[in-house]
Enzyme design. Sequence first.
Site, short mmCIF file in Angstrom:
data_model
loop_
_atom_site.label_atom_id
_atom_site.label_comp_id
_atom_site.label_asym_id
_atom_site.label_seq_id
_atom_site.Cartn_x
_atom_site.Cartn_y
_atom_site.Cartn_z
N HIS A 19 2.92 57.98 99.03
CA HIS A 19 3.92 57.17 99.74
C HIS A 19 3.51 56.80 101.17
O HIS A 19 4.30 56.96 102.12
CB HIS A 19 5.27 57.90 99.75
CG HIS A 19 5.90 58.03 98.39
ND1 HIS A 19 5.78 57.09 97.40
CD2 HIS A 19 6.66 59.03 97.84
CE1 HIS A 19 6.44 57.47 96.32
NE2 HIS A 19 6.97 58.66 96.55
N HIS A 67 13.00 53.86 97.32
CA HIS A 67 13.04 55.20 96.73
C HIS A 67 14.48 55.73 96.71
O HIS A 67 14.73 56.92 96.96
CB HIS A 67 12.13 56.14 97.53
CG HIS A 67 11.59 57.30 96.76
ND1 HIS A 67 12.40 58.23 96.15
CD2 HIS A 67 10.32 57.66 96.46
CE1 HIS A 67 11.63 59.13 95.55
NE2 HIS A 67 10.38 58.81 95.73
N GLU A 121 11.92 53.08 90.89
CA GLU A 121 11.12 52.52 91.99
C GLU A 121 10.32 51.34 91.43
O GLU A 121 9.32 51.54 90.75
CB GLU A 121 10.20 53.59 92.55
CG GLU A 121 10.93 54.81 93.06
CD GLU A 121 10.02 56.04 93.09
OE1 GLU A 121 9.02 56.03 93.82
OE2 GLU A 121 10.32 57.00 92.37
C1 GAL Z 1 8.13 59.79 93.45
C2 GAL Z 1 6.87 60.32 92.85
C3 GAL Z 1 7.05 61.79 92.60
C4 GAL Z 1 7.43 62.51 93.86
C5 GAL Z 1 8.58 61.82 94.56
C6 GAL Z 1 8.75 62.41 95.93
O1 GAL Z 1 7.98 58.43 93.71
O2 GAL Z 1 6.59 59.64 91.65
O3 GAL Z 1 5.85 62.34 92.06
O4 GAL Z 1 6.33 62.56 94.73
O5 GAL Z 1 8.36 60.45 94.67
O6 GAL Z 1 10.01 62.62 96.28
#
Ligand code: GAL
Length: 343
Positions: free
Chosen positions: A105, A175, A306
């Site tokens: 991210h 998210h 997402e």
């Molecule tokens: C998602 C990701 C997960 C985890 C999460 C974090 O987008 O696919 O593996 O890292 O975010 O809160």
Amino acid sequence: MKIQKSLFGTMPDGAAVEQFTLSNGNGVVCQLLNYGVRIASLRVPDAKGNPADVVVGFDHLDGYLQNDYISAVCGRVANRIGGAKFSLDGKTIKVSANEGENQLHGGKCGFDKKIWRAEAGQIGVEFACVSPDGEEGFPGNLNVKVIVALTDADELRLDFTAITDKPTPVNLTSHAYFNLAGRGNVLDHELMLAADFYTPVDSHLLPTGEIKSVRGTGLDFTTPKAIGSQMKKFPEIVSGYDHNFVVNGGGKSPVLAARVREPISGRIMETWTTQPGVQLYTANHFDGFAGRGGARCEKFGGFCLETQHFPDSVNHPGFPSVILRPGETYRQTCIYKFIHERL
Ligand code: GAL
């Protein structure tokens, strides 16, 4: 549509965190923060008109400072970059690693941790930020805008744009963690995903590069199924969903990627996207931290849809490219549309 601005909190460095409250004529009320373009609250009536907050969030800034990515916008590159490196135009680019050897991210200080410039307009709030050349290792000054609008058709619409002065990868996403009951877990939520294929991952959640059919697996939501029923039936999913699906027929104008129905309230949310992928994440790491009103946020207490490009696209030439070049404009739209079913 009405918009009101207020002070939500103050960052440890003294920066003001602004809150914008958007309300339409149908009783939908949304609160947005300029800290990470967060959807801090989204109150949606059910079939009988009873409102509930359908996003996971906190009453105070501390909650967002202590729990990463909650209902924020992620970037410059959402999801993982394997080995925190990739090659671009023949050069190896090293980016910051913040999950073992990989980047997650956008790195240590991704877009979710930025204070964005924010301005209320006619239809919503325009958020803007500049990610400077070299930030978290990424090349090029990137100018990003996200317009978040609430429509009279009960849609929360996010329009993302970005321009750069050097070639760089861009993959933005929302998210937001949803829970259409406003409490408890999401195991009884019925999910339909317009996705015949998914991208399998290795033990570090990095795509193998394959694109496989969902048929016969716990990932087949082409017809609606309760999320928890599939976890029970397919032991490999017992710890929850964290998978990227290939959206059927993705293109320039938004297509329906997902439809989720909560059976008791009758609330329905559709997710529309212009992006090739959607990551379904079922809050697998929630450990009972205190959310809004002190309510415990337990494992499976929310789901994220997402909409984005495939994870680690920079290292998979077979995946659609995420490289933005000077002179081009990155554009993507994500729409969360709410429908109240008559019960
Ligand atoms: C998602 C990701 C997960 C985890 C999460 C974090 O987008 O696919 O593996 O890292 O975010 O809160």
